[in-house]
Motif scaffolding. Structure first.
Motif, PDB file in Angstrom:
ATOM      1  N   PRO A 180      31.218 -56.533   8.310  1.00 25.55           N
ATOM      2  CA  PRO A 180      30.087 -56.440   9.485  1.00 25.55           C
ATOM      3  C   PRO A 180      29.877 -55.199  10.060  1.00 25.55           C
ATOM      4  CG  PRO A 180      31.668 -58.191   9.483  1.00 25.55           C
ATOM      5  CD  PRO A 180      32.252 -57.255   8.532  1.00 25.55           C
ATOM      6  N   ALA A 181      30.717 -54.214   9.598  1.00 26.99           N
ATOM      7  CA  ALA A 181      30.540 -52.944  10.807  1.00 26.99           C
ATOM      8  C   ALA A 181      30.182 -51.665  10.001  1.00 26.99           C
ATOM      9  CB  ALA A 181      31.855 -52.788  11.320  1.00 26.99           C
ATOM     10  N   ILE A 182      30.657 -51.669   8.385  1.00 28.69           N
ATOM     11  CA  ILE A 182      30.298 -50.357   7.683  1.00 28.69           C
ATOM     12  C   ILE A 182      29.047 -50.752   6.999  1.00 28.69           C
ATOM     13  CG2 ILE A 182      32.577 -49.734   8.154  1.00 28.69           C
ATOM     14  CD1 ILE A 182      33.162 -50.412   5.388  1.00 28.69           C
ATOM     15  N   ASN A 183      28.337 -51.658   6.714  1.00 22.93           N
ATOM     16  CA  ASN A 183      27.516 -51.911   5.902  1.00 22.93           C
ATOM     17  C   ASN A 183      26.048 -51.089   6.303  1.00 22.93           C
ATOM     18  OD1 ASN A 183      25.055 -53.780   6.880  1.00 22.93           O
ATOM     19  ND2 ASN A 183      26.838 -54.751   7.591  1.00 22.93           N
ATOM     20  N   PRO A 184      25.255 -50.587   5.409  1.00 23.68           N
ATOM     21  CA  PRO A 184      24.065 -49.867   5.660  1.00 23.68           C
ATOM     22  C   PRO A 184      23.284 -50.311   6.690  1.00 23.68           C
ATOM     23  CG  PRO A 184      24.511 -49.731   3.089  1.00 23.68           C
ATOM     24  CD  PRO A 184      25.361 -50.802   3.888  1.00 23.68           C
ATOM     25  N   ILE A 185      22.908 -51.350   6.757  1.00 24.43           N
ATOM     26  CA  ILE A 185      22.151 -52.153   7.773  1.00 24.43           C
ATOM     27  C   ILE A 185      22.605 -51.822   9.085  1.00 24.43           C
ATOM     28  CG2 ILE A 185      20.908 -54.007   8.676  1.00 24.43           C
ATOM     29  CD1 ILE A 185      20.780 -55.086   5.893  1.00 24.43           C
ATOM     30  N   VAL A 186      23.683 -51.844   9.436  1.00 21.85           N
ATOM     31  CA  VAL A 186      24.372 -51.838  10.657  1.00 21.85           C
ATOM     32  C   VAL A 186      24.585 -50.369  11.042  1.00 21.85           C
ATOM     33  CG1 VAL A 186      26.864 -52.316  12.271  1.00 21.85           C
ATOM     34  CG2 VAL A 186      25.701 -54.122  10.511  1.00 21.85           C
ATOM     35  N   LEU A 187      24.821 -49.475  10.297  1.00 20.02           N
ATOM     36  CA  LEU A 187      25.109 -48.075  10.585  1.00 20.02           C
ATOM     37  C   LEU A 187      23.432 -47.446  10.656  1.00 20.02           C
ATOM     38  CD1 LEU A 187      27.859 -46.985   8.071  1.00 20.02           C
ATOM     39  CD2 LEU A 187      27.890 -47.589  10.445  1.00 20.02           C
ATOM     40  N   THR A 188      22.558 -48.079   9.976  1.00 19.60           N
ATOM     41  CA  THR A 188      21.238 -47.536  10.182  1.00 19.60           C
ATOM     42  C   THR A 188      20.591 -47.947  11.590  1.00 19.60           C
ATOM     43  OG1 THR A 188      20.733 -47.636   7.894  1.00 19.60           O
ATOM     44  CG2 THR A 188      18.875 -47.597   9.502  1.00 19.60           C
ATOM     45  N   ALA A 189      21.004 -49.265  12.020  1.00 16.78           N
ATOM     46  CA  ALA A 189      20.519 -49.785  13.333  1.00 16.78           C
ATOM     47  C   ALA A 189      21.258 -48.992  14.358  1.00 16.78           C
ATOM     48  CB  ALA A 189      20.846 -51.223  13.549  1.00 16.78           C
ATOM     49  N   THR A 190      22.478 -48.549  14.243  1.00 19.78           N
ATOM     50  CA  THR A 190      23.181 -47.765  15.014  1.00 19.78           C
ATOM     51  C   THR A 190      22.570 -46.310  15.289  1.00 19.78           C
ATOM     52  OG1 THR A 190      25.246 -48.832  14.568  1.00 19.78           O
ATOM     53  CG2 THR A 190      25.446 -46.841  15.827  1.00 19.78           C
ATOM     54  N   VAL A 191      22.151 -45.768  14.236  1.00 20.59           N
ATOM     55  CA  VAL A 191      21.475 -44.392  14.285  1.00 20.59           C
ATOM     56  C   VAL A 191      20.138 -44.424  15.007  1.00 20.59           C
ATOM     57  CG1 VAL A 191      20.461 -42.764  12.924  1.00 20.59           C
ATOM     58  CG2 VAL A 191      22.500 -43.497  12.303  1.00 20.59           C
ATOM     59  N   VAL A 192      19.589 -45.608  14.935  1.00 23.82           N
ATOM     60  CA  VAL A 192      18.114 -45.967  15.528  1.00 23.82           C
ATOM     61  C   VAL A 192      18.283 -46.108  16.934  1.00 23.82           C
ATOM     62  CG1 VAL A 192      16.122 -47.326  15.602  1.00 23.82           C
ATOM     63  CG2 VAL A 192      16.906 -46.698  13.471  1.00 23.82           C
ATOM     64  N   ALA A 193      19.593 -46.774  17.362  1.00 27.72           N
ATOM     65  CA  ALA A 193      19.718 -47.206  18.638  1.00 27.72           C
ATOM     66  C   ALA A 193      20.134 -45.960  19.638  1.00 27.72           C
ATOM     67  CB  ALA A 193      20.745 -48.131  18.552  1.00 27.72           C
ATOM     68  N   PHE A 194      20.961 -44.998  18.971  1.00 29.75           N
ATOM     69  CA  PHE A 194      21.195 -43.839  19.608  1.00 29.75           C
ATOM     70  C   PHE A 194      20.599 -42.504  18.923  1.00 29.75           C
ATOM     71  CE2 PHE A 194      24.538 -46.934  20.114  1.00 29.75           C
ATOM     72  CZ  PHE A 194      25.306 -46.556  21.529  1.00 29.75           C
TER      73      PHE A 194
ATOM     74  N   GLY B 192      19.397 -38.789  18.052  1.00 33.34           N
ATOM     75  CA  GLY B 192      19.926 -37.749  18.368  1.00 33.34           C
ATOM     76  C   GLY B 192      21.273 -37.787  18.405  1.00 33.34           C
ATOM     77  N   GLN B 193      22.007 -38.961  18.130  1.00 31.13           N
ATOM     78  CA  GLN B 193      23.229 -39.002  18.216  1.00 31.13           C
ATOM     79  C   GLN B 193      24.177 -39.646  16.979  1.00 31.13           C
ATOM     80  OE1 GLN B 193      23.514 -41.041  22.244  1.00 31.13           O
ATOM     81  NE2 GLN B 193      24.670 -39.386  22.718  1.00 31.13           N
ATOM     82  N   PRO B 194      23.697 -39.070  15.742  1.00 33.17           N
ATOM     83  CA  PRO B 194      24.016 -39.620  14.430  1.00 33.17           C
ATOM     84  C   PRO B 194      25.856 -39.823  14.602  1.00 33.17           C
ATOM     85  CG  PRO B 194      23.670 -37.259  14.099  1.00 33.17           C
ATOM     86  CD  PRO B 194      22.968 -37.627  15.606  1.00 33.17           C
ATOM     87  N   GLN B 195      26.395 -39.100  15.360  1.00 30.83           N
ATOM     88  CA  GLN B 195      27.900 -39.126  15.678  1.00 30.83           C
ATOM     89  C   GLN B 195      28.597 -40.412  15.736  1.00 30.83           C
ATOM     90  OE1 GLN B 195      26.012 -37.370  17.222  1.00 30.83           O
ATOM     91  NE2 GLN B 195      26.843 -37.040  19.169  1.00 30.83           N
ATOM     92  N   VAL B 196      27.565 -40.977  16.863  1.00 30.50           N
ATOM     93  CA  VAL B 196      27.790 -42.406  17.098  1.00 30.50           C
ATOM     94  C   VAL B 196      28.069 -43.053  15.787  1.00 30.50           C
ATOM     95  CG1 VAL B 196      27.227 -44.420  18.306  1.00 30.50           C
ATOM     96  CG2 VAL B 196      27.036 -42.074  19.258  1.00 30.50           C
ATOM     97  N   ALA B 197      27.139 -43.358  15.014  1.00 23.70           N
ATOM     98  CA  ALA B 197      27.051 -44.142  13.795  1.00 23.70           C
ATOM     99  C   ALA B 197      28.393 -43.938  12.943  1.00 23.70           C
ATOM    100  CB  ALA B 197      25.892 -44.166  12.974  1.00 23.70           C
ATOM    101  N   VAL B 198      28.731 -42.350  12.722  1.00 25.53           N
ATOM    102  CA  VAL B 198      29.712 -41.985  11.899  1.00 25.53           C
ATOM    103  C   VAL B 198      31.079 -42.513  12.536  1.00 25.53           C
ATOM    104  CG1 VAL B 198      31.147 -40.016  10.966  1.00 25.53           C
ATOM    105  CG2 VAL B 198      28.412 -40.044  10.926  1.00 25.53           C
ATOM    106  N   ALA B 199      31.243 -42.334  13.644  1.00 24.71           N
ATOM    107  CA  ALA B 199      32.536 -42.954  14.470  1.00 24.71           C
ATOM    108  C   ALA B 199      32.550 -44.335  14.251  1.00 24.71           C
ATOM    109  CB  ALA B 199      32.466 -42.295  15.905  1.00 24.71           C
ATOM    110  N   ARG B 200      31.446 -44.912  14.618  1.00 21.53           N
ATOM    111  CA  ARG B 200      31.597 -46.587  14.503  1.00 21.53           C
ATOM    112  C   ARG B 200      32.166 -46.881  12.983  1.00 21.53           C
ATOM    113  NH1 ARG B 200      26.941 -51.097  15.321  1.00 21.53           N
ATOM    114  NH2 ARG B 200      28.383 -52.929  15.063  1.00 21.53           N
TER     115      ARG B 200
END
Length: 327
Positions: A135-149, A151-159
């Motif tokens: 539930p946490a590392i699939n592409p949809i979730v990580l893409t949503a995290t990039v969109v939500a933050f 200019g801060q792609p490191q948040v998605a990577v760290a997640r």
């Protein structure tokens, strides 16, 4: 023989609890506007809105997970998993965790899939690593995290990295300390049906009844918490760096937001530190009210009482470590 066939026909045509639950959920979705209007109190209207929102968010992924679980249980040969995963359990755990990247779903779908993997001979530690990671590392979730933050792609990577570390750690911890009797998967004679079509439908019915029923209970609990926790409390908690992390970790458990949407909620909590919000993103897909309820329904209460608290502690510690590294 004829009497037996008549009895079976009567059983097949009888409206059961699954059909009643499905009709109830559909009516709740279709009539949510009128039902909200009938609830005069603002608190009751909020409760109804949150309850339906959790169900609407989770239902498609629950259905996806149930169908995939039935496919695994009925159509995939047992020997496939022995060939697909490393033979040594300690190596199978990280392999199963990384495999979670291919599942475009949320925690609602991963629970029945993990149960089906265990039935097909996958070591429980590897199946549990998949359950937590998917539930946490699939592409949809990580893409949503990039969109939500932005200019801060490191948040998605760290997640993604933090979630994978927690999943693998919990898998290895289960290898070390877990006991087989803590997992009580329901007996499934329906999967031995000679007709694969009937076995597939029976597996879908079974998983919807178990996972779906506990999803409803979890959604009701999450809606109740949303109403009872005042928003002003969050403002006072954000000032302390330690308390803010624990507060958002607890909030992630109580809100029970689908992993595809939680990044936008975390981004909106701008009064909290980035570390606290990252912990929110790591904890939520692994430990929340609906997920604990579903785990209790699929694996048994003894399992959920041990696995959920341990996962919560691991997610808070690892999420905090990755959050501090982002500074």
């Amino acid at each position: 023989m004829t009497a037996s066939m008549t009895t079976n026909t009567e059983k097949d045509s009888r409206i059961g609890s699954l059909e009643a639950l499905a009709v109830l959920l559909v009516l709740l979705v279709l009539l949510r506007g009128r039902l909200a209007g009938l609830l005069s109190g603002a608190g009751l209207q909020t409760w109804a809105t949150v309850f339906v929102s959790v169900l609407v968010q989770a239902a498609p992924f629950l259905v996806f997970g149930v169908v995939l679980s039935a496919v695994i249980a009925v159509f995939v040969p047992r020997g496939f998993w022995a060939r697909a995963l490393p033979g040594h359990p300690a190596l199978a755990v990280p392999a199963a965790g990384v495999a979670g990247v291919v599942l475009p779903g949320c925690e609602c779908g991963s629970v029945p899939i993990a149960g089906s993997l265990i039935r097909r001979g996958v070591t429980p530690a590897a199946a549990l690593a998949f359950l937590l990671a998917a539930p946490a590392i699939n592409p949809i979730v990580l893409t949503a995290t990039v969109v939500a933050f932005p200019g801060q792609p490191q948040v998605a990577v760290a997640r993604g990295l933090a979630s994978l570390v927690v999943a693998v750690t919990m898998g290895w911890l289960w290898l070390r300390l877990g006991r087989a009797e803590w997992i009580r998967l329901p007996h499934r004679p329906d999967l031995d049906d000679t007709s694969r079509a009937r076995a597939f439908w029976a597996a879908c019915r079974h998983d919807v009844m178990h996972a779906g029923g506990f999803l409803v209970l979890g959604a009701a609990a999450a809606a109740t918490i949303n109403v009872l926790v005042p928003a002003r409390w969050l403002q006072s908690l954000a000032a302390d760096p330690v308390i803010s992390v624990l507060a958002l970790a607890t909030l992630a458990v109580l809100l029970s937001i689908c992993s595809e949407a939680d990044a936008f909620v975390a981004a909106s909590l701008s009064q909290f530190s980035l570390t606290a919000r990252l912990v929110f993103l790591v904890v939520g897909p692994m430990v929340d009210l609906k997920l604990i309820s579903m785990q209790a329904g699929v694996f048994g209460r003894r399992f959920a009482m041990r696995f959920a608290p341990a996962t919560f502690v691991a997610a808070v510690l690892v999420g905090t470590g990755f959050g501090l590294a982002l500074r």
